[in-house]
Each structure stands twice: as C-alpha cells, then as structure tokens.
Write a protein that holds these residues in place. Structure first.
Motif, PDB file in Angstrom:
ATOM      1  N   VAL A  21      48.339  15.018 100.877  1.00 42.43           N
ATOM      2  CA  VAL A  21      49.167  14.902  99.675  1.00 42.43           C
ATOM      3  C   VAL A  21      48.289  14.384  98.545  1.00 42.43           C
ATOM      4  CG1 VAL A  21      51.130  13.732  98.611  1.00 42.43           C
ATOM      5  CG2 VAL A  21      51.260  14.485 101.012  1.00 42.43           C
ATOM      6  N   LEU A  25      51.177  13.541  93.480  1.00 45.27           N
ATOM      7  CA  LEU A  25      52.504  13.686  94.096  1.00 45.27           C
ATOM      8  C   LEU A  25      52.930  12.418  94.833  1.00 45.27           C
ATOM      9  CD1 LEU A  25      52.370  17.333  95.511  1.00 45.27           C
ATOM     10  CD2 LEU A  25      53.011  16.531  93.233  1.00 45.27           C
ATOM     11  N   ASP A  26      52.166  11.349  94.695  1.00 44.65           N
ATOM     12  CA  ASP A  26      52.510  10.090  95.373  1.00 44.65           C
ATOM     13  C   ASP A  26      53.883   9.606  94.936  1.00 44.65           C
ATOM     14  OD1 ASP A  26      51.660   7.768  97.043  1.00 44.65           O
ATOM     15  OD2 ASP A  26      51.963   6.695  95.153  1.00 44.65           O
ATOM     16  N   MET A  28      56.745  11.143  95.461  1.00 45.77           N
ATOM     17  CA  MET A  28      57.678  12.233  95.211  1.00 45.77           C
ATOM     18  C   MET A  28      58.474  12.564  96.479  1.00 45.77           C
ATOM     19  SD  MET A  28      56.729  15.974  93.568  1.00 45.77           S
ATOM     20  CE  MET A  28      56.186  15.224  92.023  1.00 45.77           C
ATOM     21  N   GLN A  32      60.496  18.172  96.963  1.00 46.67           N
ATOM     22  CA  GLN A  32      59.912  18.421  95.655  1.00 46.67           C
ATOM     23  C   GLN A  32      58.398  18.582  95.748  1.00 46.67           C
ATOM     24  OE1 GLN A  32      60.843  15.431  92.724  1.00 46.67           O
ATOM     25  NE2 GLN A  32      60.042  16.646  91.037  1.00 46.67           N
ATOM     26  N   ALA A  33      57.768  17.792  96.614  1.00 49.63           N
ATOM     27  CA  ALA A  33      56.326  17.900  96.798  1.00 49.63           C
ATOM     28  C   ALA A  33      55.952  19.272  97.362  1.00 49.63           C
ATOM     29  CB  ALA A  33      55.825  16.791  97.723  1.00 49.63           C
ATOM     30  N   ARG A  36      56.282  21.835  94.604  1.00 50.24           N
ATOM     31  CA  ARG A  36      55.190  21.793  93.633  1.00 50.24           C
ATOM     32  C   ARG A  36      53.882  22.331  94.215  1.00 50.24           C
ATOM     33  NH1 ARG A  36      55.856  18.276  89.245  1.00 50.24           N
ATOM     34  NH2 ARG A  36      57.999  18.517  88.522  1.00 50.24           N
ATOM     35  N   LEU A  37      53.574  21.960  95.433  1.00 47.94           N
ATOM     36  CA  LEU A  37      52.299  22.349  96.034  1.00 47.94           C
ATOM     37  C   LEU A  37      52.182  23.846  96.279  1.00 47.94           C
ATOM     38  CD1 LEU A  37      51.581  19.523  98.627  1.00 47.94           C
ATOM     39  CD2 LEU A  37      50.125  20.184  96.717  1.00 47.94           C
ATOM     40  N   ASP A 218      58.840  14.046  84.744  1.00 49.14           N
ATOM     41  CA  ASP A 218      57.609  14.769  85.064  1.00 49.14           C
ATOM     42  C   ASP A 218      57.751  16.269  84.838  1.00 49.14           C
ATOM     43  OD1 ASP A 218      59.415  15.153  87.084  1.00 49.14           O
ATOM     44  OD2 ASP A 218      57.960  14.957  88.714  1.00 49.14           O
TER      45      ASP A 218
END
Length: 319
Positions: A21, A25-26, A28, A32-33, A36-37, A218
C-alpha cells in the motif's frame, strides 16, 4: 458497470496482483484503496473485497477497514467488461447545429446519453449521428470514439463531437487545458449568497453511493463560477461557467451549497417544487460552447435555446 484499468493491455480474468500500500493511501478504506490503485469503480472494488479477492497481509478484511502504508495488498482482478458497440439509431429531437469535415455540434435533447455504456439501453448522441450519416473520429475508447466531452442523460444543450482525428486530438487538449468556454444555465433552489461567486471544492465518487458524486477532501480539483441572472420567490436562474469538467460538477457544487438544481432529486431537490413546475429532471441546460476550431483556428461559439420543459418551468416560476 465498466471496470477499467490503467495503462497497458487488458488483463485476463483471475489476474493476481501483489503490491505494498503506497504512502498516499495510508488510512484509506480498503474498497476505496483498491478502487484508486486499479482504476475500478467503487461498486466493483467493494464487490471484489466482499468476495474475498482482496487480501491485506494475507488476510481478507471488511471493505470499511482502513489500510496502512506498507501493508501487503493481494488482489485478484475481475475480467474487463466488453466494450458496448455503437448502434446507429435515429434520435428524435437531436438537432445538428453545425457540421463540417472536422466537427459536428449538436443540440442534445433530454433522455439521450453521449455514448453507449453498460446498462444503458436508451438512445445516444453517437448512435444518432451514425444514423444520419455522420462518420466520427476513431480515436478514444471503442464506445466513446470522437467524444471529447459529455452531458448527463438528464441535461440538455450544446455539445461537440470530433469527426477527424486531428479535431479529436486538438479538442481533447483544449478541454484538458481549460481553453474551452462552457456555459450552462441552471435554476437552483433559493437565493445564492453572494449572488455572484466561485465554488472551489474537490469532487469524487460519493463514499457510500457509487452512483452519486460528492465534495470530498481528496477529490479532483473542481471549480465552478456562477452569476445570478434572475431571482424568483423560491429559486434563482444562474449563469454557470465551468473551469473544470467533473461528472455532475454543477449539480454537486450547488447541492453542497444547499441550493440544488430544481428538479434534481438525486442531489436533494424539493420534490414538491419539482412537481409544481412539471419537472421530471434537473433544470440544467448547456447554454453555449465556445472554442477555437481545430483546423481553421477561428473562434467559434454555439448557443442552444431552452427546451420546452425548462421554458415551461421558468414561466411557472415567473407567474
């Protein structure tokens, strides 16, 4: 819902990815992570997590769990959705405002999508153009070829589609660099204070409802300029200039100010007022579009009149 990925060829079903990670993204949520990834929608990401296809340090976690930088994330990606083909289909009310070898400018009626998408079975602008013999650029994703910007299904007004590859490239760059003047007219509930101003608030998918968008800390930078044209006892007609072009930007920004577009029940509009005005969609219209013609370098501007349902609502507000 379309699942899309970042740059590179489409990945087959069952493709497994493992990576730490990243710091950004810490803290999150896990769903959602993952979204996004890997460029997945929140709905697809959440379903993937709930199916046990996203492990954190080798262990399945609830989608609401927070991830921490450095934790090892193992994800089994879903198969990419098949692109929806463009089918020529006559679209009643779709009017060509201008056309040449490079561009076609249309006045889009309500209930028409800009291009095909999974789950949408109604008419589209590109299908309507194909039905009347317009050949559009082949650049862009299969279902969005030639489309350089979009209007919501429930939003009417003027939009441009690229016919030549040069036009597609030039117009996409113009929209990205914000040199296109996009003006909308909207009727919003209540009276804005100040009457003229700028809304600068980042927008991304709603944290709990994938089909909605919201102002989130964000999110992507989103800027809307507005000016009140006319005030009524219960609403205001405003001229809106978009500096950015996020999905549902005008609707989200005015809803955040507690002045949703009249008739926009998705974003908190008063259903009683909408019924009184005979509106079954948001009062929002792409009034004008100005840009530099991609071949002639001439500044061009196109204007769209209000459709009957919006004109009727305005008349009712004035009475």
């Amino acid at each position: 819902m379309t699942a899309t990925y970042g740059a590179g060829p489409a990945r087959p079903a069952g493709d497994q990815r493992s990576l730490p990670v990243p710091d950004g993204l810490d803290g999150m949520r896990l769903d959602q992570a993952v979204s996004r990834l890997f460029g997945l929608s929140r709905t697809v990401a959440a379903a993937l997590v709930e199916a046990g296809d996203a492990l954190v340090d080798g262990v399945p976690r609830p989608k609401s769990d927070k991830v921490h930088a450095g934790a090892w994330l193992e994800v089994t990606l879903p198969a990419p959705a098949t692109a929806v083909a463009v089918v020529p289909q006559a679209v009643p009310g779709l009017r060509v405002v201008f056309a040449d070898d490079d561009i076609v400018v249309v006045d889009k009626p309500v209930g028409v999508a800009a291009h095909p998408s999974p789950g949408w079975t109604g008419p589209t602008v590109v299908g309507g153009l194909a039905a009347i013999g317009h050949t559009i650029a082949t650049s862009g994703a299969a279902e969005r070829q030639g489309v350089v910007h979009r209007l919501d299904v429930g939003t009417t007004g003027v939009m441009v589609v690229a016919k030549s590859e040069q036009a597609y490239s030039v117009l996409k760059r113009a929209f990205k660099e914000r040199t296109v003047e996009k003006r909308y007219h909207a009727v919003v509930q209540g009276h804005l204070d100040p009457l003229r101003g700028t809304i600068d608030a980042p927008i991304d998918r709603h944290p709990n409802h994938d089909w909605r968008w919201a102002v989130v800390s964000d999110g992507k930078p989103s800027v809307t300029h507005y000016d009140t044209i006319e005030a009524f006892p219960s609403a205001s007609l405003v001229d809106v200039r978009l500096e950015t072009g996020r999905t549902h930007q005008i609707r989200v920004h005015f809803s955040t100010l507690r002045h949703p577009c009249v008739g926009d029940l998705t974003y908190g509009a008063d259903p009683t007022l909408a019924a009184r005005l005979g509106l079954s969609r948001q009062w929002l219209h792409a009034r004008s579009l100005g840009f530099v013609h991609p071949r002639t370098a001439e500044e061009v501007r196109f204007v769209s009149d209000y459709p009957d349902d919006l004109e009727h609502a305005l008349t009712a507000l004035r009475d």
